[in-house]
Motif scaffolding. Sequence first.
Motif, mmCIF file in Angstrom:
data_model
loop_
_atom_site.group_PDB
_atom_site.id
_atom_site.type_symbol
_atom_site.label_atom_id
_atom_site.label_comp_id
_atom_site.label_asym_id
_atom_site.label_seq_id
_atom_site.Cartn_x
_atom_site.Cartn_y
_atom_site.Cartn_z
ATOM 1 N N LEU A 26 -1.075 -3.900 -40.344
ATOM 2 C CA LEU A 26 -1.475 -5.286 -40.107
ATOM 3 C C LEU A 26 -1.760 -5.543 -38.630
ATOM 4 O O LEU A 26 -2.599 -6.378 -38.299
ATOM 5 N N ALA A 27 -1.085 -4.819 -37.749
ATOM 6 C CA ALA A 27 -1.380 -4.932 -36.321
ATOM 7 C C ALA A 27 -2.751 -4.352 -36.008
ATOM 8 O O ALA A 27 -3.389 -4.735 -35.016
ATOM 9 N N MET A 28 -3.227 -3.449 -36.865
ATOM 10 C CA MET A 28 -4.529 -2.806 -36.664
ATOM 11 C C MET A 28 -5.664 -3.548 -37.368
ATOM 12 O O MET A 28 -6.819 -3.153 -37.276
ATOM 13 N N TYR A 29 -5.337 -4.626 -38.074
ATOM 14 C CA TYR A 29 -6.350 -5.388 -38.809
ATOM 15 C C TYR A 29 -7.333 -6.038 -37.850
ATOM 16 O O TYR A 29 -6.941 -6.716 -36.900
ATOM 17 N N ASN A 30 -8.620 -5.832 -38.104
ATOM 18 C CA ASN A 30 -9.642 -6.339 -37.188
ATOM 19 C C ASN A 30 -10.299 -7.636 -37.649
ATOM 20 O O ASN A 30 -11.254 -8.105 -37.025
ATOM 21 N N ARG A 49 -1.276 -13.550 -34.665
ATOM 22 C CA ARG A 49 -0.915 -12.326 -35.369
ATOM 23 C C ARG A 49 0.457 -11.812 -34.948
ATOM 24 O O ARG A 49 1.239 -11.323 -35.770
ATOM 25 N N ASN A 50 0.755 -11.900 -33.668
ATOM 26 C CA ASN A 50 2.034 -11.380 -33.190
ATOM 27 C C ASN A 50 3.213 -12.121 -33.817
ATOM 28 O O ASN A 50 4.238 -11.523 -34.144
ATOM 29 N N TRP A 51 3.082 -13.431 -34.001
ATOM 30 C CA TRP A 51 4.139 -14.197 -34.637
ATOM 31 C C TRP A 51 4.262 -13.825 -36.113
ATOM 32 O O TRP A 51 5.367 -13.820 -36.679
ATOM 33 N N GLN A 52 3.141 -13.526 -36.749
ATOM 34 C CA GLN A 52 3.186 -13.059 -38.139
ATOM 35 C C GLN A 52 3.976 -11.760 -38.248
ATOM 36 O O GLN A 52 4.816 -11.597 -39.144
ATOM 37 N N LEU A 53 3.706 -10.840 -37.337
ATOM 38 C CA LEU A 53 4.400 -9.554 -37.356
ATOM 39 C C LEU A 53 5.886 -9.730 -37.066
ATOM 40 O O LEU A 53 6.728 -9.043 -37.661
ATOM 41 N N LEU A 54 6.208 -10.660 -36.201
ATOM 42 C CA LEU A 54 7.615 -10.938 -35.907
ATOM 43 C C LEU A 54 8.309 -11.505 -37.147
ATOM 44 O O LEU A 54 9.466 -11.157 -37.439
ATOM 45 N N ALA A 55 7.613 -12.364 -37.888
ATOM 46 C CA ALA A 55 8.180 -12.934 -39.114
ATOM 47 C C ALA A 55 8.500 -11.824 -40.120
ATOM 48 O O ALA A 55 9.547 -11.855 -40.790
#
Length: 268
Positions: free
Chosen positions: A231-235, A193-199
């Motif tokens: 999106l960072a809060m998506y569970n 997920r973190n890489w998705q957010l970075l993208a």
Amino acid sequence: MTDMATNKRGLTNFDIKVLGITLMFIDHFHEMFAAAGAPNWLDWFGRPVATIFMFLSVEGFTHTHNQKRYLSRLLIGFWVMGVGNLVVQHFFSMGNFGLINNIFSDLFIGVLTMYGIQTIADGHRTRRIGQSILGIVIILIPLVFGGLILFLMGSHAGLFSKVVMLAVPTPITAENSFFLYLGPLMYLLRKNRNWQLLAIAVFALLSTGFNFSQLLTTNTQWLMVLAVIPLAMYNGKLGRSMKGFFYAFYPLHIWGLYIIAVLLGVKG
């Protein structure tokens, strides 16, 4: 936050969809009523929307039981929206304002590209070169038709180019152009997920064209970076479905706002 972890807290898939259509409604309200004085800052609310739905398309493609049916729904949505836009504008006119909204185009191309990537990966895993080549062809189809549209427009075959534009989604005619490939990139990064957010952050930076003097004025697309918050809060949970509602809401609210604007005398 652990990579792609699921927990009871946070936002479900349904919650993020509701947030997405709420922001979308505000954005399209501004689009239809800007000429009537709707403030420009309403446009800011819509900038994260496409990114949110690209992310959700990754989730949808990854977890659906029938990927081809998922693709067909998006393609049908594209056709319905395209024809519907023409029909609505035939009966209602807002001056020079053109009704060209069709996020189904972006989502279909993105998911088709994901399908192509999956096909290439399957061919590599099973050592079937033909399958890998098929995956490459699948990815190239929208690009080839995009090139065809440019060729037809250049050769003054305007009517035929319009038919192709209505029939086949291409990056050339998509709302987000080649930025729609953020969706397939998030698919490749789906296990982190973190890489998705970075993208998302990188694409937001690219959308500025590195011209930081126009932020919040003529170029607000970089505000797509705000999508990282929900999106960072998506569970990882689905939540309620209401699939039909979300598919129907998109065209109906756009056509409804457009018709209301026309009836109120707004001029584009």
